[in-house]
Motif scaffolding. Structure first.
Motif, PDB file in Angstrom:
ATOM      1  N   THR A  14       0.832  -1.215   0.000  1.00 20.59           N
ATOM      2  CA  THR A  14       0.000   0.000   0.000  1.00 20.59           C
ATOM      3  C   THR A  14       0.863   1.260   0.000  1.00 20.59           C
ATOM      4  O   THR A  14       0.423   2.315  -0.458  1.00 20.59           O
TER       5      THR A  14
ATOM      6  N   TYR B 233       0.524   5.028  -2.189  1.00 23.79           N
ATOM      7  CA  TYR B 233       0.682   6.421  -1.750  1.00 23.79           C
ATOM      8  C   TYR B 233       1.837   7.090  -2.496  1.00 23.79           C
ATOM      9  O   TYR B 233       1.786   8.278  -2.834  1.00 23.79           O
ATOM     10  N   ARG B 234       2.880   6.312  -2.773  1.00 31.43           N
ATOM     11  CA  ARG B 234       4.012   6.857  -3.535  1.00 31.43           C
ATOM     12  C   ARG B 234       3.591   7.184  -4.970  1.00 31.43           C
ATOM     13  O   ARG B 234       3.990   8.218  -5.525  1.00 31.43           O
TER      14      ARG B 234
ATOM     15  N   SER C 110      -0.016  11.654   1.856  1.00 34.51           N
ATOM     16  CA  SER C 110      -0.775  10.574   2.515  1.00 34.51           C
ATOM     17  C   SER C 110      -1.505  11.056   3.762  1.00 34.51           C
ATOM     18  O   SER C 110      -2.320  10.333   4.322  1.00 34.51           O
TER      19      SER C 110
ATOM     20  N   ARG D 152      -6.539   9.335   1.405  1.00 32.51           N
ATOM     21  CA  ARG D 152      -6.656   8.085   2.175  1.00 32.51           C
ATOM     22  C   ARG D 152      -7.970   7.371   1.872  1.00 32.51           C
ATOM     23  O   ARG D 152      -8.001   6.165   1.714  1.00 32.51           O
TER      24      ARG D 152
ATOM     25  N   ARG E 132       0.704   1.085   6.854  1.00 29.21           N
ATOM     26  CA  ARG E 132       0.784   1.764   8.146  1.00 29.21           C
ATOM     27  C   ARG E 132      -0.511   1.617   8.940  1.00 29.21           C
ATOM     28  O   ARG E 132      -0.517   1.728  10.159  1.00 29.21           O
ATOM     29  N   ASP E 133      -1.624   1.406   8.204  1.00 25.94           N
ATOM     30  CA  ASP E 133      -2.955   1.425   8.824  1.00 25.94           C
ATOM     31  C   ASP E 133      -3.790   0.209   8.438  1.00 25.94           C
ATOM     32  O   ASP E 133      -5.004   0.270   8.458  1.00 25.94           O
TER      33      ASP E 133
ATOM     34  N   ARG F 141      17.447   1.313   5.076  1.00 25.98           N
ATOM     35  CA  ARG F 141      16.968   2.266   4.085  1.00 25.98           C
ATOM     36  C   ARG F 141      18.125   2.779   3.233  1.00 25.98           C
ATOM     37  O   ARG F 141      17.995   2.906   2.022  1.00 25.98           O
TER      38      ARG F 141
ATOM     39  N   ARG G 156       9.885  11.495   8.379  1.00 26.66           N
ATOM     40  CA  ARG G 156       8.747  10.821   7.741  1.00 26.66           C
ATOM     41  C   ARG G 156       7.956  10.030   8.783  1.00 26.66           C
ATOM     42  O   ARG G 156       6.726  10.068   8.811  1.00 26.66           O
TER      43      ARG G 156
ATOM     44  N   ASP H 136       4.124  10.579   9.782  1.00 23.38           N
ATOM     45  CA  ASP H 136       3.175   9.465   9.619  1.00 23.38           C
ATOM     46  C   ASP H 136       2.501   9.103  10.950  1.00 23.38           C
ATOM     47  O   ASP H 136       1.358   8.648  10.958  1.00 23.38           O
TER      48      ASP H 136
ATOM     49  N   ARG I 200       0.003  12.464  12.197  1.00 26.94           N
ATOM     50  CA  ARG I 200      -1.058  13.043  11.376  1.00 26.94           C
ATOM     51  C   ARG I 200      -2.424  12.696  11.987  1.00 26.94           C
ATOM     52  O   ARG I 200      -2.564  11.716  12.722  1.00 26.94           O
TER      53      ARG I 200
HETATM   54  O1  C5P Z   1       6.002   1.782   2.997  1.00 25.20           O
HETATM   55  P1  C5P Z   1       6.533   3.004   2.304  1.00 25.20           P
HETATM   56  O2  C5P Z   1       7.734   3.557   2.973  1.00 25.20           O
HETATM   57  O3  C5P Z   1       6.748   2.789   0.841  1.00 25.20           O
HETATM   58  O4  C5P Z   1       5.354   4.072   2.432  1.00 25.20           O
HETATM   59  C1  C5P Z   1       5.489   5.358   1.909  1.00 25.20           C
HETATM   60  C2  C5P Z   1       4.587   6.332   2.664  1.00 25.20           C
HETATM   61  O5  C5P Z   1       3.225   6.067   2.352  1.00 25.20           O
HETATM   62  C3  C5P Z   1       4.654   6.311   4.180  1.00 25.20           C
HETATM   63  O6  C5P Z   1       5.722   7.086   4.673  1.00 25.20           O
HETATM   64  C4  C5P Z   1       3.288   6.878   4.560  1.00 25.20           C
HETATM   65  O7  C5P Z   1       3.291   8.289   4.518  1.00 25.20           O
HETATM   66  C5  C5P Z   1       2.398   6.386   3.449  1.00 25.20           C
HETATM   67  N1  C5P Z   1       1.604   5.209   3.808  1.00 25.20           N
HETATM   68  C6  C5P Z   1       0.440   5.395   4.516  1.00 25.20           C
HETATM   69  N2  C5P Z   1      -0.392   4.343   4.785  1.00 25.20           N
HETATM   70  C7  C5P Z   1      -0.081   3.106   4.359  1.00 25.20           C
HETATM   71  C8  C5P Z   1       1.128   2.878   3.658  1.00 25.20           C
HETATM   72  C9  C5P Z   1       1.964   3.958   3.405  1.00 25.20           C
HETATM   73  O8  C5P Z   1       0.133   6.512   4.911  1.00 25.20           O
HETATM   74  N3  C5P Z   1      -0.924   2.091   4.605  1.00 25.20           N
END
Ligand code: C5P
Length: 221
Positions: A34, A38-39, A102, A108, A129-130, A156, A178, A182, A185
């Motif tokens: 996921t 968002y990316r 995001s 979202r 993340r969620d 990373r 970041r 995250d 928020r």
């Molecule tokens: O997992 P990754 O580092 O690629 O996620 C990139 C960004 O996407 C996170 O830093 C976060 O801001 C957002 N994200 C999110 N909810 C998710 C997955 C990612 O807000 N379920």
């Protein structure tokens, strides 16, 4: 036998992607990243010169890009308006803008709806993340994967060796920023679901993390 959904949440660099793909392979499940969604949304905003710090501007464009996520753990692709963006979504520019995008509720809402559609009736490992808190709180297996900040920064930086600016120190600072954005928020912040199993991967290798998650999955079957 309920079709399996494994929710894998945690901060950046905790090893979620490698572990999630490995678990999907081991159990013959699909895989959804996921974060890549968002990316991809962020990449589109940057391409179209939407000011990513302007919440209203981002919200107004949130419905525009057409995203498609592949779910093969051996070849997880993502396309925006038909173009494969699997590589450009990993640049530092996108990485440093993604938290702002995001955090926007309209973004979202759209992503969560798409994710639930892809999850369908299950048989999938979903990382984000969620996932265990918002997207699929009823998932039978929920994991919250962590690691020390130093271990996460080193992983990373390893991912970004092609970028000369991405030393361990710079990466650690950007990652801390970041993760702070995250987790603080308003809309669906990164947090451990009360019933998630926390796995600290600081001292574990990839195989050990995969094994621990596979064991949890087998216990629920
Ligand atoms: O997992 P990754 O580092 O690629 O996620 C990139 C960004 O996407 C996170 O830093 C976060 O801001 C957002 N994200 C999110 N909810 C998710 C997955 C990612 O807000 N379920």
């Amino acid at each position: 036998n309920v079709p399996l959904v494994i929710a894998m949440d945690g901060p950046s660099g905790s090893g979620k992607s490698s572990a999630s793909k490995g678990v999907a392979r081991a159990l013959g499940l699909r895989y959804l990243d996921t974060g890549a969604m968002y990316r991809a949304m962020t990449w589109w905003m940057l391409q179209n010169e939407v000011p990513v710090q302007d919440q209203a501007a981002v919200a107004a464009s949130a419905g525009k890009p057409v995203l498609e996520s592949g779910t093969d753990p051996d070849n997880p692709t993502i396309t925006v308006d038909g173009a494969d963006v699997s590589a450009p979504i990993r640049t530092r520019e996108v990485t440093n803008a993604v938290s702002a995008v995001s955090a926007v509720p309209e973004v979202r809402a759209r992503m969560v709806a798409l994710q639930r559609e892809i999850i369908g009736t299950g048989g999938i490992v979903v990382e984000g993340r969620d996932i265990g808190t918002v997207v699929m709180p009823e998932a039978p297996v929920k994991v919250y994967l962590t690691a020390s900040e130093a271990a996460r920064a080193a992983r990373r930086a390893g991912d970004l060796t092609a970028d000369p600016g991405a030393t361990v120190t710079v990466t650690q600072a950007e990652q801390a920023r970041r993760d702070r954005l995250d987790s603080t928020r308003k809309a669906s912040p990164l947090t451990k679901a009360p019933d998630a199993h926390e796995i600290d991967s600081t001292e574990l290798n990839l195989g050990e993390v995969i094994e621990a998650v596979v064991r949890l999955a087998k216990e629920t079957q």
